[in-house]
Scaffold this active site. Structure first.
Site, PDB file in Angstrom:
ATOM      1  N   ARG A 135      32.541 -13.112 -41.376  1.00 28.36           N
ATOM      2  CA  ARG A 135      31.665 -12.940 -40.220  1.00 28.36           C
ATOM      3  C   ARG A 135      30.304 -12.339 -40.595  1.00 28.36           C
ATOM      4  O   ARG A 135      29.243 -12.871 -40.236  1.00 28.36           O
ATOM      5  CB  ARG A 135      32.339 -12.016 -39.178  1.00 28.36           C
ATOM      6  CG  ARG A 135      33.378 -12.684 -38.337  1.00 28.36           C
ATOM      7  CD  ARG A 135      34.471 -11.694 -37.975  1.00 28.36           C
ATOM      8  NE  ARG A 135      35.258 -11.478 -39.175  1.00 28.36           N
ATOM      9  CZ  ARG A 135      36.329 -12.219 -39.487  1.00 28.36           C
ATOM     10  NH1 ARG A 135      36.769 -13.119 -38.656  1.00 28.36           N
ATOM     11  NH2 ARG A 135      36.972 -12.032 -40.633  1.00 28.36           N
ATOM     12  N   THR A 136      30.338 -11.193 -41.276  1.00 31.19           N
ATOM     13  CA  THR A 136      29.103 -10.444 -41.503  1.00 31.19           C
ATOM     14  C   THR A 136      28.137 -11.218 -42.393  1.00 31.19           C
ATOM     15  O   THR A 136      26.946 -11.374 -42.077  1.00 31.19           O
ATOM     16  CB  THR A 136      29.439  -9.088 -42.145  1.00 31.19           C
ATOM     17  OG1 THR A 136      30.480  -8.469 -41.389  1.00 31.19           O
ATOM     18  CG2 THR A 136      28.228  -8.182 -42.193  1.00 31.19           C
ATOM     19  N   LYS A 174      28.749  -7.788 -66.579  1.00 32.69           N
ATOM     20  CA  LYS A 174      28.246  -7.317 -67.882  1.00 32.69           C
ATOM     21  C   LYS A 174      27.879  -5.839 -67.818  1.00 32.69           C
ATOM     22  O   LYS A 174      27.256  -5.312 -68.739  1.00 32.69           O
ATOM     23  CB  LYS A 174      27.023  -8.144 -68.288  1.00 32.69           C
ATOM     24  CG  LYS A 174      27.295  -9.636 -68.371  1.00 32.69           C
ATOM     25  CD  LYS A 174      25.986 -10.411 -68.530  1.00 32.69           C
ATOM     26  CE  LYS A 174      26.212 -11.886 -68.238  1.00 32.69           C
ATOM     27  NZ  LYS A 174      24.946 -12.623 -68.064  1.00 32.69           N
ATOM     28  N   HIS A 179      29.894   0.679 -40.590  1.00 34.02           N
ATOM     29  CA  HIS A 179      29.572  -0.757 -40.485  1.00 34.02           C
ATOM     30  C   HIS A 179      28.699  -0.869 -39.228  1.00 34.02           C
ATOM     31  O   HIS A 179      29.122  -1.323 -38.173  1.00 34.02           O
ATOM     32  CB  HIS A 179      30.875  -1.544 -40.341  1.00 34.02           C
ATOM     33  CG  HIS A 179      30.743  -3.026 -40.499  1.00 34.02           C
ATOM     34  ND1 HIS A 179      29.522  -3.694 -40.549  1.00 34.02           N
ATOM     35  CD2 HIS A 179      31.700  -3.985 -40.616  1.00 34.02           C
ATOM     36  CE1 HIS A 179      29.755  -4.981 -40.690  1.00 34.02           C
ATOM     37  NE2 HIS A 179      31.056  -5.187 -40.740  1.00 34.02           N
ATOM     38  N   ARG A 182      26.986  -5.067 -48.703  1.00 27.73           N
ATOM     39  CA  ARG A 182      28.390  -4.681 -48.468  1.00 27.73           C
ATOM     40  C   ARG A 182      28.991  -4.238 -49.793  1.00 27.73           C
ATOM     41  O   ARG A 182      28.839  -4.913 -50.810  1.00 27.73           O
ATOM     42  CB  ARG A 182      29.201  -5.838 -47.904  1.00 27.73           C
ATOM     43  CG  ARG A 182      30.696  -5.518 -47.901  1.00 27.73           C
ATOM     44  CD  ARG A 182      31.503  -6.463 -47.094  1.00 27.73           C
ATOM     45  NE  ARG A 182      31.237  -6.286 -45.678  1.00 27.73           N
ATOM     46  CZ  ARG A 182      31.996  -6.832 -44.720  1.00 27.73           C
ATOM     47  NH1 ARG A 182      33.055  -7.563 -45.047  1.00 27.73           N
ATOM     48  NH2 ARG A 182      31.716  -6.646 -43.450  1.00 27.73           N
TER      49      ARG A 182
HETATM   50  N1   CP Z   1      34.052  -7.671 -38.991  1.00 23.83           N
HETATM   51  C1   CP Z   1      33.769  -7.948 -40.271  1.00 23.83           C
HETATM   52  O1   CP Z   1      33.125  -7.163 -40.971  1.00 23.83           O
HETATM   53  O2   CP Z   1      34.286  -9.128 -40.730  1.00 23.83           O
HETATM   54  P1   CP Z   1      34.016  -9.729 -42.180  1.00 23.83           P
HETATM   55  O3   CP Z   1      34.758  -8.846 -43.177  1.00 23.83           O
HETATM   56  O4   CP Z   1      34.565 -11.117 -42.159  1.00 23.83           O
HETATM   57  O5   CP Z   1      32.561  -9.683 -42.440  1.00 23.83           O
END
Ligand code: CP
Length: 335
Positions: A80-81, A108, A158, A130
């Site tokens: 999603r993100t 590396k 998040h 992320r």
């Molecule tokens: N909600 C969310 O962060 O989903 P993803 O891990 O698929 O990005």
């Protein structure tokens, strides 16, 4: 104007498209979005007003990031993100540099900050990162000059998911005009201990005047795991009737979460059709995804009439458009 330094005809478009007018005190001036905890309510509302404008088509034709590059810097898996940052950046007119740690020079031994500086040197205006380590986004933000958006860092935060949850909640309960969640109660249920989503959601709900209760088994919903402003309980059933939204969370086994038995977990914490039937009129079912159907949520509830789970995914695009544009504009304004 809600978002600082955005120079366009947006005020005219607000009026033309009927979206809510910017409200005094609702302004975004930060280069980065690293978390919701510690933000002012007016900052969150500024981003959500822009989200509404994007969601309702009020920004159609605007391409504030035309000719720019935005980087996705993902050290953890995502559906999603990652993809909604991609779509959001494209909608803003930007191209996307889509970096995966897998297959890169991370193998590396290149460090996180050296990698981020390398990506920045290619000319990006923003990095969405992320990472499995809490604090990774802040570390990158200190290392680079471009905007940094936290797309999930370990158990920490998040924030764009938190904004999605706030926007979805406000929209479902008719609170978009006020962006005031006063009187609304959100139950966040499952693996609170390992959840960055719970921390951002609880902080955001508190900022907008609502209340949150975190629910889960004793090892996954400890008093310490209670995110900012969140009560904690280990008993799901008593909170169901009083909740205006129930947000189910996945058990994050990849971060070390353990449950004694799947049967006991399902018995105590699954949102079953029977439990959903006890929810109050108008209450909604949320899940940030990915779902483990049959564990934390019954399939019939995930796909049922109270579910706004697909809407949450759809709101990822306008939320991330809002955040990317606002942070890049604030950086340009500060330069
Ligand atoms: N909600 C969310 O962060 O989903 P993803 O891990 O698929 O990005």
């Amino acid at each position: 104007m809600g978002v600082a330094t955005m120079k366009s005809t947006r005020g005219v478009k607000h009026a033309a498209k009927g979206a809510a007018a910017p409200v005094a005190g609702e302004v975004w001036r930060r280069r980065d979005l690293l978390g919701l905890h510690g933000l002012a309510p007016g900052e969150v509302r500024a981003l959500l007003r822009e989200t509404q404008r994007h969601d309702e088509g009020g920004s159609a034709g605007e391409r504030p990031l035309e000719g720019r590059f935005v980087a996705n810097l993902f050290y953890e898996d995502s559906t999603r993100t990652r993809n909604s940052f991609f779509v959001a950046a494209r909608r803003l007119g930007a191209d996307v540099l889509d970096f995966s740690a897998t297959g890169s020079s991370v193998s590396k031994g290149e460090s996180l900050t050296d990698t981020a500086r390398t990506i920045e040197a290619l000319g990006v205006c923003a990095i969405a990162i992320r990472h499995s380590a809490a604090g990774a986004a802040e570390m990158v933000a200190r290392a680079v000059q471009c905007s940094v958006i936290n797309a999930g860092d370990g158990r920490h935060e998040h924030p764009t998911q938190g904004l999605i949850d706030l926007y979805t909640l406000a929209k479902a309960h008719g609170r978009l005009a006020s962006l005031d969640l006063g009187g609304l109660r959100v139950a966040i249920v499952g693996d609170i201990e390992h959840s960055r989503v719970a921390r951002s959601a609880a902080a955001g709900v508190a900022l907008l005047g609502g209340s949150a209760v975190c629910v889960g088994p004793a090892n996954l919903a400890t008093p310490e795991a209670g995110a900012a402003g969140c009560e904690v309980t280990n008993d799901f059933d008593p909170v169901i009737e009083g909740a205006d939204a129930i947000m189910m969370l996945r058990v994050q086994v990849e971060r070390g979460a353990a449950i004694a038995s799947r049967e006991e977990y399902v018995a105590g914490y699954q949102l079953t059709p029977e439990r959903a039937a006890r929810m109050k009129r108008g209450a909604i079912v949320m899940h940030p995804g990915p779902m483990n159907r049959g564990v934390e949520i019954h399939s019939d509830v995930a796909d049922g009439p109270r579910s706004v789970i697909v809407r949450q995914v759809a709101h990822g695009v306008p939320v991330r458009m809002s955040v990317l544009a606002a942070c890049v504009a604030a950086r340009a304004g500060a330069a």
